[in-house]
Design a protein around this motif. Structure first.
Motif, PDB file in Angstrom:
ATOM      1  N   LYS A  74     -21.211   6.768  40.288  1.00  0.00           N
ATOM      2  CA  LYS A  74     -21.634   5.528  40.938  1.00  0.00           C
ATOM      3  C   LYS A  74     -21.112   4.360  40.109  1.00  0.00           C
ATOM      4  O   LYS A  74     -21.196   4.380  38.887  1.00  0.00           O
ATOM      5  N   PRO A  75     -20.604   3.320  40.753  1.00  0.00           N
ATOM      6  CA  PRO A  75     -20.155   2.149  39.987  1.00  0.00           C
ATOM      7  C   PRO A  75     -21.357   1.386  39.421  1.00  0.00           C
ATOM      8  O   PRO A  75     -22.463   1.485  39.925  1.00  0.00           O
ATOM      9  N   LEU A  76     -21.126   0.643  38.343  1.00  0.00           N
ATOM     10  CA  LEU A  76     -22.172  -0.182  37.755  1.00  0.00           C
ATOM     11  C   LEU A  76     -22.587  -1.252  38.741  1.00  0.00           C
ATOM     12  O   LEU A  76     -21.829  -1.641  39.637  1.00  0.00           O
ATOM     13  N   LYS A  77     -23.801  -1.770  38.555  1.00  0.00           N
ATOM     14  CA  LYS A  77     -24.318  -2.817  39.416  1.00  0.00           C
ATOM     15  C   LYS A  77     -23.394  -4.021  39.389  1.00  0.00           C
ATOM     16  O   LYS A  77     -22.996  -4.486  38.324  1.00  0.00           O
ATOM     17  N   GLY A  78     -23.016  -4.511  40.539  1.00  0.00           N
ATOM     18  CA  GLY A  78     -22.176  -5.691  40.622  1.00  0.00           C
ATOM     19  C   GLY A  78     -20.686  -5.392  40.518  1.00  0.00           C
ATOM     20  O   GLY A  78     -19.867  -6.300  40.594  1.00  0.00           O
ATOM     21  N   LYS A  79     -20.296  -4.154  40.330  1.00  0.00           N
ATOM     22  CA  LYS A  79     -18.881  -3.789  40.227  1.00  0.00           C
ATOM     23  C   LYS A  79     -18.449  -3.117  41.524  1.00  0.00           C
ATOM     24  O   LYS A  79     -19.193  -2.358  42.129  1.00  0.00           O
ATOM     25  N   ALA A  80     -17.231  -3.393  41.912  1.00  0.00           N
ATOM     26  CA  ALA A  80     -16.702  -2.790  43.130  1.00  0.00           C
ATOM     27  C   ALA A  80     -16.216  -1.376  42.834  1.00  0.00           C
ATOM     28  O   ALA A  80     -15.817  -1.057  41.716  1.00  0.00           O
ATOM     29  N   THR A  81     -16.246  -0.538  43.848  1.00  0.00           N
ATOM     30  CA  THR A  81     -15.767   0.828  43.698  1.00  0.00           C
ATOM     31  C   THR A  81     -14.247   0.802  43.670  1.00  0.00           C
ATOM     32  O   THR A  81     -13.615   0.260  44.576  1.00  0.00           O
TER      33      THR A  81
END
Length: 176
Positions: free
Chosen positions: A25-32
């Motif tokens: 899962k990407p970090l919060k606020g980061k785009a995949t």
């Protein structure tokens, strides 16, 4: 600090990395990040196989493990030392095959000798961050048909006997 020279990833490593990256899962606020599609290696088309070389392997029957737990008064007496632990076996550092063979022979000898309660030490196996293989496997083994004539019940040991890394095992009475 020195960095080692970076080697290019092999095709197998690249495929494995892509599988891992897709499951994260990407970090919060980061785009995949966009990952390239996996290219599955083409398996060679099997040619006709001579009938003499084909070996039919029988399907393994699925064994359902039933857990037989020690009753509370017995567990309490074992943990407080009022019931003697007449034997103990330590399976630390063994492979599953070695541990299975040792456990089976130990329990068979103990049962034949009229021993009633034994302590099986599996270890906690937390070196890799999870539960140990033997810690998970041994209770399942004790519930299989091979051990059923020997083992009456089993449960986790008290803290001073090894806690989650050990099991109390009650053996069946030897028939006269």
């Amino acid at each position: 600090m020195s960095r080692r020279a970076e080697k290019p990833l092999s095709e197998e490593d690249r495929v494995l990395w892509n599988l891992v990256a897709r499951s994260a899962k990407p970090l919060k606020g980061k785009a995949t990040p966009e990952l390239p599609e996996l290219i599955a290696p083409q398996a060679p088309q099997p040619g006709p196989v001579p009938a003499a070389t084909t070996i039919a392997t029988p399907a393994k029957p699925k064994v359902q493990a039933v857990r037989h737990v020690l009753d509370e008064p017995t567990l309490d007496k074992l943990s407080k030392g009022r019931l003697p632990i007449e034997g103990r076996v330590d399976l630390h550092g063994m492979t599953q095959d070695e541990a299975y063979a040792l456990l089976f022979s130990f329990l068979h000898r103990a049962h034949a000798g009229g021993v009633r309660y034994v302590l099986v030490i599996t270890g906690k196996g937390s070196s890799s961050g999870g539960d140990g293989v033997l810690r998970r496997s041994v209770p399942a083994w004790l519930s299989t048909p091979a051990f059923r004539p020997l083992v009456s019940s089993h449960d986790h040991a008290a803290r001073h006997h090894g806690g989650g890394g050990a099991l109390y095992v009650r053996l069946r009475r030897a028939r006269a």
